[in-house]
Scaffold this motif. Structure first.
Motif, PDB file in Angstrom:
ATOM      1  N   TRP A  13      17.948  23.971  17.061  1.00 28.59           N
ATOM      2  CA  TRP A  13      18.776  24.450  15.950  1.00 28.59           C
ATOM      3  C   TRP A  13      18.199  24.003  14.609  1.00 28.59           C
ATOM      4  O   TRP A  13      18.174  24.783  13.648  1.00 28.59           O
ATOM      5  CB  TRP A  13      20.207  23.934  16.134  1.00 28.59           C
ATOM      6  CG  TRP A  13      21.154  24.388  15.072  1.00 28.59           C
ATOM      7  CD1 TRP A  13      21.738  23.630  14.109  1.00 28.59           C
ATOM      8  CD2 TRP A  13      21.617  25.730  14.853  1.00 28.59           C
ATOM      9  NE1 TRP A  13      22.550  24.394  13.310  1.00 28.59           N
ATOM     10  CE2 TRP A  13      22.486  25.695  13.748  1.00 28.59           C
ATOM     11  CE3 TRP A  13      21.383  26.942  15.487  1.00 28.59           C
ATOM     12  CZ2 TRP A  13      23.131  26.829  13.255  1.00 28.59           C
ATOM     13  CZ3 TRP A  13      22.023  28.075  15.002  1.00 28.59           C
ATOM     14  CH2 TRP A  13      22.878  28.011  13.894  1.00 28.59           C
ATOM     15  N   LEU A  60      15.239  26.110  13.708  1.00 28.47           N
ATOM     16  CA  LEU A  60      15.647  27.450  13.258  1.00 28.47           C
ATOM     17  C   LEU A  60      16.069  27.419  11.790  1.00 28.47           C
ATOM     18  O   LEU A  60      15.707  28.298  10.998  1.00 28.47           O
ATOM     19  CB  LEU A  60      16.802  27.968  14.125  1.00 28.47           C
ATOM     20  CG  LEU A  60      16.470  28.376  15.569  1.00 28.47           C
ATOM     21  CD1 LEU A  60      17.739  28.760  16.322  1.00 28.47           C
ATOM     22  CD2 LEU A  60      15.490  29.540  15.589  1.00 28.47           C
ATOM     23  N   SER A  79      12.463  32.322  11.680  1.00 29.89           N
ATOM     24  CA  SER A  79      13.583  32.389  12.626  1.00 29.89           C
ATOM     25  C   SER A  79      14.262  33.750  12.552  1.00 29.89           C
ATOM     26  O   SER A  79      14.598  34.358  13.580  1.00 29.89           O
ATOM     27  CB  SER A  79      14.596  31.286  12.330  1.00 29.89           C
ATOM     28  OG  SER A  79      13.997  30.012  12.464  1.00 29.89           O
ATOM     29  N   SER A  80      14.450  34.242  11.339  1.00 28.10           N
ATOM     30  CA  SER A  80      15.089  35.555  11.162  1.00 28.10           C
ATOM     31  C   SER A  80      14.248  36.658  11.783  1.00 28.10           C
ATOM     32  O   SER A  80      14.762  37.555  12.459  1.00 28.10           O
ATOM     33  CB  SER A  80      15.312  35.845   9.675  1.00 28.10           C
ATOM     34  OG  SER A  80      16.144  34.873   9.103  1.00 28.10           O
ATOM     35  N   ASN A  87      12.064  36.361  14.204  1.00 27.35           N
ATOM     36  CA  ASN A  87      12.134  36.226  15.660  1.00 27.35           C
ATOM     37  C   ASN A  87      13.437  36.776  16.221  1.00 27.35           C
ATOM     38  O   ASN A  87      13.445  37.532  17.200  1.00 27.35           O
ATOM     39  CB  ASN A  87      11.990  34.754  16.064  1.00 27.35           C
ATOM     40  CG  ASN A  87      10.534  34.335  16.188  1.00 27.35           C
ATOM     41  OD1 ASN A  87       9.662  35.164  16.448  1.00 27.35           O
ATOM     42  ND2 ASN A  87      10.267  33.062  15.995  1.00 27.35           N
ATOM     43  N   ILE A  88      14.553  36.398  15.607  1.00 28.11           N
ATOM     44  CA  ILE A  88      15.862  36.812  16.129  1.00 28.11           C
ATOM     45  C   ILE A  88      16.064  38.313  15.954  1.00 28.11           C
ATOM     46  O   ILE A  88      16.501  39.008  16.885  1.00 28.11           O
ATOM     47  CB  ILE A  88      16.991  36.016  15.437  1.00 28.11           C
ATOM     48  CG1 ILE A  88      16.907  34.537  15.852  1.00 28.11           C
ATOM     49  CG2 ILE A  88      18.358  36.589  15.788  1.00 28.11           C
ATOM     50  CD1 ILE A  88      17.813  33.612  15.067  1.00 28.11           C
ATOM     51  N   PHE A 134       7.499  37.058  19.061  1.00 29.24           N
ATOM     52  CA  PHE A 134       7.890  35.660  19.217  1.00 29.24           C
ATOM     53  C   PHE A 134       6.678  34.804  19.573  1.00 29.24           C
ATOM     54  O   PHE A 134       6.456  33.732  19.002  1.00 29.24           O
ATOM     55  CB  PHE A 134       8.959  35.547  20.306  1.00 29.24           C
ATOM     56  CG  PHE A 134       9.519  34.163  20.455  1.00 29.24           C
ATOM     57  CD1 PHE A 134      10.662  33.790  19.759  1.00 29.24           C
ATOM     58  CD2 PHE A 134       8.911  33.220  21.274  1.00 29.24           C
ATOM     59  CE1 PHE A 134      11.182  32.499  19.894  1.00 29.24           C
ATOM     60  CE2 PHE A 134       9.422  31.941  21.409  1.00 29.24           C
ATOM     61  CZ  PHE A 134      10.561  31.597  20.713  1.00 29.24           C
ATOM     62  N   SER A 176       5.077  31.937  17.089  1.00 26.51           N
ATOM     63  CA  SER A 176       5.157  30.558  17.599  1.00 26.51           C
ATOM     64  C   SER A 176       3.781  29.916  17.674  1.00 26.51           C
ATOM     65  O   SER A 176       3.591  28.756  17.284  1.00 26.51           O
ATOM     66  CB  SER A 176       5.818  30.540  18.978  1.00 26.51           C
ATOM     67  OG  SER A 176       7.140  31.025  18.891  1.00 26.51           O
ATOM     68  N   GLU A 228      14.029  26.186  23.100  1.00 26.42           N
ATOM     69  CA  GLU A 228      14.063  26.817  21.780  1.00 26.42           C
ATOM     70  C   GLU A 228      14.016  28.341  21.911  1.00 26.42           C
ATOM     71  O   GLU A 228      14.749  29.054  21.223  1.00 26.42           O
ATOM     72  CB  GLU A 228      12.891  26.320  20.928  1.00 26.42           C
ATOM     73  CG  GLU A 228      13.036  24.880  20.482  1.00 26.42           C
ATOM     74  CD  GLU A 228      11.901  24.440  19.574  1.00 26.42           C
ATOM     75  OE1 GLU A 228      11.206  25.319  19.028  1.00 26.42           O
ATOM     76  OE2 GLU A 228      11.714  23.219  19.407  1.00 26.42           O
ATOM     77  N   SER A 229      13.139  28.822  22.795  1.00 32.28           N
ATOM     78  CA  SER A 229      13.049  30.281  22.953  1.00 32.28           C
ATOM     79  C   SER A 229      14.321  30.842  23.582  1.00 32.28           C
ATOM     80  O   SER A 229      14.766  31.940  23.236  1.00 32.28           O
ATOM     81  CB  SER A 229      11.822  30.655  23.801  1.00 32.28           C
ATOM     82  OG  SER A 229      11.994  30.253  25.136  1.00 32.28           O
ATOM     83  N   VAL A 288      16.910  31.100  20.852  1.00 34.69           N
ATOM     84  CA  VAL A 288      16.657  32.309  20.060  1.00 34.69           C
ATOM     85  C   VAL A 288      17.092  33.553  20.834  1.00 34.69           C
ATOM     86  O   VAL A 288      17.702  34.467  20.277  1.00 34.69           O
ATOM     87  CB  VAL A 288      15.154  32.406  19.687  1.00 34.69           C
ATOM     88  CG1 VAL A 288      14.829  33.758  19.070  1.00 34.69           C
ATOM     89  CG2 VAL A 288      14.777  31.285  18.731  1.00 34.69           C
ATOM     90  N   ALA A 306      19.812  36.226  19.824  1.00 37.27           N
ATOM     91  CA  ALA A 306      19.399  37.635  19.763  1.00 37.27           C
ATOM     92  C   ALA A 306      20.323  38.502  20.615  1.00 37.27           C
ATOM     93  O   ALA A 306      20.613  39.651  20.258  1.00 37.27           O
ATOM     94  CB  ALA A 306      17.955  37.776  20.230  1.00 37.27           C
TER      95      ALA A 306
END
Length: 798
Positions: free
Chosen positions: A10, A13, A20-21, A23-24, A300, A304, A335-336, A339, A343
């Motif tokens: 978190w 992110l 982060s944005s 990726n999501i 992603f 990364s 972490e993935s 996300v 998502a």
């Protein structure tokens, strides 16, 4: 430990909001597309599963062989087959039901007159298809004076009143009592448009009369069966295979069964066996869904691994204080997964938001199954899979860093570290470019077929179904009065719309060709005026004419062939040729060829024209009107409607524009094209989103190099060129891979159409140029922003 993993995830992110944005949003877009395609595939696979005994339901079909050994499959069967299955072959069947075509009927209660799709069906039909009765009984059709109607029709006709035992006027010709009301069938069923089911035994049902019931040559209805428990479709089909054979003379015909579970998906046949159909669209869009999700996962992975140096010290410290590699892998996987779950929430929101639009594209009525535990289980499993797929490569890559090099400050990603990222970018754009080329070719094929000459004048043609006795009795009076109004210039009638061949037969023979040749023809019945009303072109001989009353004679009556029929018959001089028929429709009655007309597009606009024979006179159920081109359509309709109301007062004036009916032939391909276009645009969006993130990271990583170059005199254009070059090279490489791939698959797809477009070189050039343009626009924002930055800020610490 898990709580610690999630806390760190978190924080990362929040610390890197832009990446982060990206990726999501990227993952959410890919997951939303995969969910939409999954809902669509589920809806298609579950077609007709609404019926409780769907796995034991089947439809009968006739198999006929032509003189060349090709077997044709026809789900329109001869009525005596139903009686044979009731009696001679009843041991395998729990229920058997003959049905008529679904067609518009006028239902009237007092002055309330409505048009709705309906059909005649035998008494076992409601039980076989387990209709959900709101009122009344499934046995209602045993009474030939009783019908059953859908809830929506009952509400429209009777409002809040109880409709049971109330009387409905059908087609302004006869009355039926309401014996039951059933829940409207869902969209993904074969009979979802049907709002009234009429009793097979009613005397108004022509299919239950002597001619069809005793005529093995006349294919004019449908037949459904429900197998007894333990009986397979293959077993039952083998038992009835030769049922028609002993009754047919002059050619070979057999019978078979196709399971209702598969008939919707496997609706194309080759030599009597299912060979494809809608199932190909399912595979196509299933593959698209997988690839689009893969594009999102690639974003992603790329972002990364690109930011690996930012996480290198963290990995070094963790390893130095005792963290094992599997613990680091767990950290990065968690972490993935975090996300991926974020998502998923966004993806479900996007799906709910886009479902109305997607339903209109796909002609569906789908909704998210919020209360279905199976759906949520699949969604969670799908999210876990996505998270693991997207996070596995970064996790193994990052956890492999050596702590000594990292903590000494000597760690560098290396000159080859970017190669996997470049490969993934190439994969992304190869998929996207291939999809765009495919979409363009699909739409080109549709436009090519739309531009095909139909062989008659479509504009200004109206068709009206003769579905009441009043229209049949007063046809000549209606025609005469409409011509007097000046609203129309001509009017004819036929047993088929101009856009279809509603009936066909073999068993014809002529000089030099004996019966039993197996050559099939479309056989249509028209009046004297049909040809010049639609504007067909007589290429030899003459048209039917009121000046030749013998055209309608049952013996030596007139016969018109199209060019394909002449070619199939091998006639060099067709005018005056005597054509006879061995069967029960026109038993050994000769007809004389009086004219040959041009080939017209009456069935698939992608296929070659079928051989057709037109007979003058006989039964007709469609009126064709040629509207006066000098009068606005609105004004013409205002003059036409009162005439129909005068002679057919018990029914609303319902009509169709012929060009609208013809346009329906393109519906399936247009739907595929729209869906492919929709997914292609989203695939490009996802690819560009990842490209934007990589460009942003690259500009950030090379900020000092850019500052030095600016101090040494590099222009903004030089810097833009330097930052864009790598991405442009990758997209060009993608084009070189995508173009041959797209050509190979689309060339194969086009082969299933006999009338097809060419794959022009400019399609590939335009798509490649477009991909390059989108790439430059995506990358340029970050490149130019970096090039315009003040070098003092980036170099002041040096």
């Amino acid at each position: 430990m898990l709580k610690n993993y999630l806390t760190i995830a978190w924080r990362n992110l929040l610390k890197n909001k832009l990446f982060s944005s990206i990726n999501i949003i990227g993952l959410a877009s890919g997951m939303a597309i995969a969910l939409l395609i999954g809902l669509w595939i589920s809806d298609e696979v579950r077609f007709d599963h609404y019926h409780q005994n769907h796995s034991r339901l089947a439809r009968a079909a006739a198999l006929s062989m032509d003189g060349k050994g090709t077997t044709y499959t026809n789900t329109v069967i001869a009525m005596p087959l139903g009686n044979a299955l009731h009696t001679k072959y009843g041991k395998d069947f729990q229920y058997v039901a003959l049905v008529s075509w679904q067609s518009p009927h006028i239902l009237a209660v007092g002055d309330n007159k409505l048009s709705g799709m309906g059909m005649y069906a035998e008494q076992d039909f409601p039980e076989m298809f387990t209709l959900d009765m709101v009122k009344g009984s499934r046995d209602a059709l045993k009474d030939p004076s009783t019908c059953i109607i859908a809830r929506s029709m009952a509400l429209a006709l009777f409002g809040r009143q109880d409709p049971l035992n109330k009387t409905i006027r059908i087609d302004n010709g006869f009355d039926l009592k309401v014996g039951g009301v059933y829940e409207d069938l869902p969209h993904n069923t074969s009979f979802y448009k049907t709002v009234c089911i009429l009793p097979w035994g009613n005397k108004a049902n022509w299919l239950n009369s002597e001619n069809p019931q005793g005529n093995w040559y006349n294919h004019c209805g449908g037949l459904y069966v429900q197998l007894k428990p333990g009986v397979s479709i293959e077993q039952a089909a083998a038992a009835i295979y030769h049922a028609p054979t002993e009754h047919i003379q002059g050619y070979e015909e057999d019978a078979t069964l196709f399971g209702l579970d598969k008939l919707h998906l496997y609706n194309e046949f080759t030599n009597g066996r299912p060979s494809g159909g809608r199932i190909q669209s399912l595979w196509l869009f299933g593959i698209i869904g997988v690839f689009v999700l893969l594009l999102a996962c690639i974003n992603f992975m790329n972002l990364s691994t690109a930011r690996s140096e930012r996480r290198a010290k963290e990995v070094g410290i963790r390893k130095a204080i005792g963290s094992l590699r599997r613990q680091l892998i767990g950290q990065f996987i968690s972490e993935s997964l975090a996300v991926a779950f974020l998502a998923l929430v966004l993806a479900i929101f996007l799906v709910q938001l886009s479902l109305p639009f997607f339903n209109s594209l796909a002609d569906k009525q789908m909704a998210l199954p919020w209360g279905n535990a199976y759906f949520w289980g699949l969604a969670l499993a799908f999210t876990l899979f996505t998270g693991l797929l997207a996070g596995s490569y970064p996790a193994f890559y990052l956890s492999g860093f050596e702590p000594i090099k990292v903590l000494k400050g000597t760690f560098r990603a290396g000159r080859f570290a970017s190669i996997p990222r470049k490969v993934l970018v190439v994969v992304q754009f190869t998929v996207s470019i291939t999809m765009i080329i495919g979409t363009i070719i699909v739409f080109r094929q549709i436009q090519f077929a739309k531009a095909r000459p139909v062989g008659y004048t479509q504009g200004g043609l109206l068709t009206v179904e003769k579905n009441t006795d009043d229209l049949n009795k007063h046809y000549e009076a209606i025609r005469s009065e409409l011509l007097q109004t000046g609203a129309i210039t001509d009017m004819g009638e036929s047993n088929s719309l101009p856009t279809e061949i509603s009936s066909g037969n073999d068993g014809f023979y002529w000089k030099g060709v004996a019966p039993g040749n197996g050559l099939g023809f479309g056989t249509l019945q028209v009046d004297y005026d049909f040809g010049h009303t639609i504007g067909w072109q007589v290429v030899e001989g003459r048209d039917f004419s009121r000046n030749f009353p013998a055209d309608t004679a049952s013996a030596m009556g007139g016969l018109i062939l199209n060019e394909s029929a002449v070619k199939q018959m091998g006639l060099k001089h067709p005018i005056g040729e005597i054509v006879s028929y061995k069967g029960t429709i026109f038993p050994n009655v000769p007809h004389v060829v009086v004219g040959v007309v041009n080939d017209m597009v009456m069935e698939s606009p992608y296929a070659k024209p079928q051989p057709v024979m037109w007979f003058c006179g006989g039964w007709a159920n469609h009126m064709v009107l040629r509207v006066n081109p000098r009068i606005p359509m609105r004004e013409a309709l205002a003059k036409i409607e009162p005439v129909f109301k005068k002679y057919n007062p018990g029914s609303p004036f319902d009509f169709k524009f012929n060009d609208d009916t013809y346009a329906e032939k393109f519906a399936e391909e247009e739907r595929i094209g729209r869906l492919a276009g929709f997914f292609s645009v989203l695939a490009i969006f996802i690819s560009c989103l990842g490209l934007f993130g990589l460009a942003s990271f690259m500009a950030e990583q090379r900020v000092k190099e850019i500052g030095v170059r600016k101090v040494l005199g590099a222009s903004v254009f030089n810097l833009w060129q330097m930052l864009s070059r790598d991405f442009v090279t990758l997209v060009i490489l993608s084009c070189f891979i995508a173009i041959p791939l797209a050509w190979y698959f689309l060339h194969a797809w086009l082969q299933k159409y006999e009338y097809r477009t060419e794959i022009s070189w400019w399609i590939f050039a335009a798509t490649g140029a477009g991909a390059l343009g989108i790439t430059l626009v995506t990358v340029s924002y970050q490149a130019i922003q970096a090039a315009l930055a003040n070098p003092v800020k980036s170099l002041r610490s040096e």
